[in-house]
Design a protein around this motif. Structure first.
Motif, PDB file in Angstrom:
ATOM      1  N   ILE A   1      -5.425   6.190  -1.201  1.00 52.95           N
ATOM      2  CA  ILE A   1      -4.767   4.935  -0.837  1.00 52.95           C
ATOM      3  C   ILE A   1      -4.593   4.147  -2.137  1.00 52.95           C
ATOM      4  CG2 ILE A   1      -6.895   3.682  -0.295  1.00 52.95           C
ATOM      5  CD1 ILE A   1      -3.890   3.319   1.903  1.00 52.95           C
ATOM      6  N   GLN A   2      -3.423   3.600  -2.314  1.00 55.82           N
ATOM      7  CA  GLN A   2      -3.104   2.885  -3.557  1.00 55.82           C
ATOM      8  C   GLN A   2      -2.520   1.540  -3.193  1.00 55.82           C
ATOM      9  OE1 GLN A   2      -0.910   5.108  -6.587  1.00 55.82           O
ATOM     10  NE2 GLN A   2       0.594   3.462  -6.642  1.00 55.82           N
ATOM     11  N   TYR A   3      -2.999   0.488  -3.836  1.00 50.30           N
ATOM     12  CA  TYR A   3      -2.423  -0.836  -3.667  1.00 50.30           C
ATOM     13  C   TYR A   3      -1.707  -1.197  -4.956  1.00 50.30           C
ATOM     14  CZ  TYR A   3      -1.717  -5.725  -2.642  1.00 50.30           C
ATOM     15  OH  TYR A   3      -1.140  -6.950  -2.429  1.00 50.30           O
TER      16      TYR A   3
ATOM     17  N   THR B   1      -6.784   2.098  -6.805  1.00 51.26           N
ATOM     18  CA  THR B   1      -6.780   3.265  -5.935  1.00 51.26           C
ATOM     19  C   THR B   1      -8.160   3.514  -5.342  1.00 51.26           C
ATOM     20  OG1 THR B   1      -7.323   4.797  -7.725  1.00 51.26           O
ATOM     21  CG2 THR B   1      -4.985   4.380  -7.324  1.00 51.26           C
TER      22      THR B   1
ATOM     23  N   LYS C   1       5.118   4.864   1.128  1.00 47.47           N
ATOM     24  CA  LYS C   1       4.684   3.493   1.382  1.00 47.47           C
ATOM     25  C   LYS C   1       4.205   3.360   2.810  1.00 47.47           C
ATOM     26  CE  LYS C   1       7.497   1.042  -1.917  1.00 47.47           C
ATOM     27  NZ  LYS C   1       8.406  -0.072  -2.146  1.00 47.47           N
TER      28      LYS C   1
ATOM     29  N   SER D   1      -1.863  -0.536 -10.481  1.00 44.04           N
ATOM     30  CA  SER D   1      -2.317  -0.276  -9.110  1.00 44.04           C
ATOM     31  C   SER D   1      -3.820  -0.047  -9.112  1.00 44.04           C
ATOM     32  CB  SER D   1      -1.643   0.974  -8.546  1.00 44.04           C
ATOM     33  OG  SER D   1      -0.248   0.864  -8.560  1.00 44.04           O
TER      34      SER D   1
ATOM     35  N   PHE E   1       0.820  -1.206   0.000  1.00 47.03           N
ATOM     36  CA  PHE E   1       0.000   0.000   0.000  1.00 47.03           C
ATOM     37  C   PHE E   1       0.851   1.252   0.000  1.00 47.03           C
ATOM     38  CE2 PHE E   1      -3.020  -3.073   1.712  1.00 47.03           C
ATOM     39  CZ  PHE E   1      -4.182  -2.723   1.040  1.00 47.03           C
ATOM     40  N   ARG E   2       0.312   2.305  -0.611  1.00 50.14           N
ATOM     41  CA  ARG E   2       0.890   3.653  -0.590  1.00 50.14           C
ATOM     42  C   ARG E   2      -0.214   4.613  -0.193  1.00 50.14           C
ATOM     43  NH1 ARG E   2       5.589   4.753  -2.693  1.00 50.14           N
ATOM     44  NH2 ARG E   2       4.989   6.879  -3.254  1.00 50.14           N
TER      45      ARG E   2
END
Length: 178
Positions: free
Chosen positions: A61-63, A72, A177, A70, A35-36
């Motif tokens: 939030i981004q996976y 989001t 991250k 990714s 995740f970011r």
């Protein structure tokens, strides 16, 4: 004729995004997925009257499924500032998206779909929100330009109140991250 928020369209779109994401995740077994979080500020230029400009802040939030793909989820608060006697329009966006890096893992294309919940000045509509974007991201910085279309927000065209607001928006964000 009023356009209504169609939950079936949103669910179908999310199912397609998750199907692509699952396929991509299976191809990236050696990539350190994770995740970011990105915190951004937005400035926009609405394309319709009576709005002059838009300012807002968001959290995304981004996976990361792989180095190139990714999924989001973005939310925050934005305000459309209006001219004259018209009330400003404040809203909370809630969007799910898919991001694909197309050049050297920094230039990306992204599409988001979701809802915009009007929360200020007597507006109580919820609008379908569609948002394609192009952006540039490094390990910490994310800059993107996007078009946003709000299906059910009011605009004035030829002195008649209609629905269907569009805007061009710039996002500057800091990401890290988790």
């Amino acid at each position: 004729m009023k356009n209504t928020f169609n939950i079936k369209t949103v669910i179908t779109t999310l199912a397609i995004i998750l199907g692509i994401a699952t396929t991509s995740a299976q191809e990236a077994k050696n990539y350190n997925q994770g995740f970011r979080l990105g915190l951004g500020i937005n400035g926009g230029l609405p394309l319709d009257n009576p709005y002059d400009f838009n300012l807002g802040a968001d959290a995304r939030i981004q996976y990361d499924l792989s180095k190139k793909y990714s999924v989001t989820f973005t939310t925050g608060f934005s305000n459309m500032f209006a001219s004259g006697d018209t009330n400003d329009l404040g809203y909370i966006p809630a969007k799910a998206g898919f991001k694909a890096f197309v050049l050297k893992d920094q230039l990306y294309l992204m599409g988001e779909v979701g809802a915009a919940f009007a929360v200020t000045n007597g507006y109580n509509d919820t609008s379908l929100l569609l948002s394609p974007a192009i952006g540039y991201a490094t390990d910490k910085i994310d800059i993107s330009l996007r078009y946003e279309h709000f299906n059910d927000f009011p605009v004035i065209k030829n002195n008649v109140i209609k629905e269907g607001l569009g805007q061009i928006s710039l996002r500057l964000a800091y990401g890290f991250k988790l």
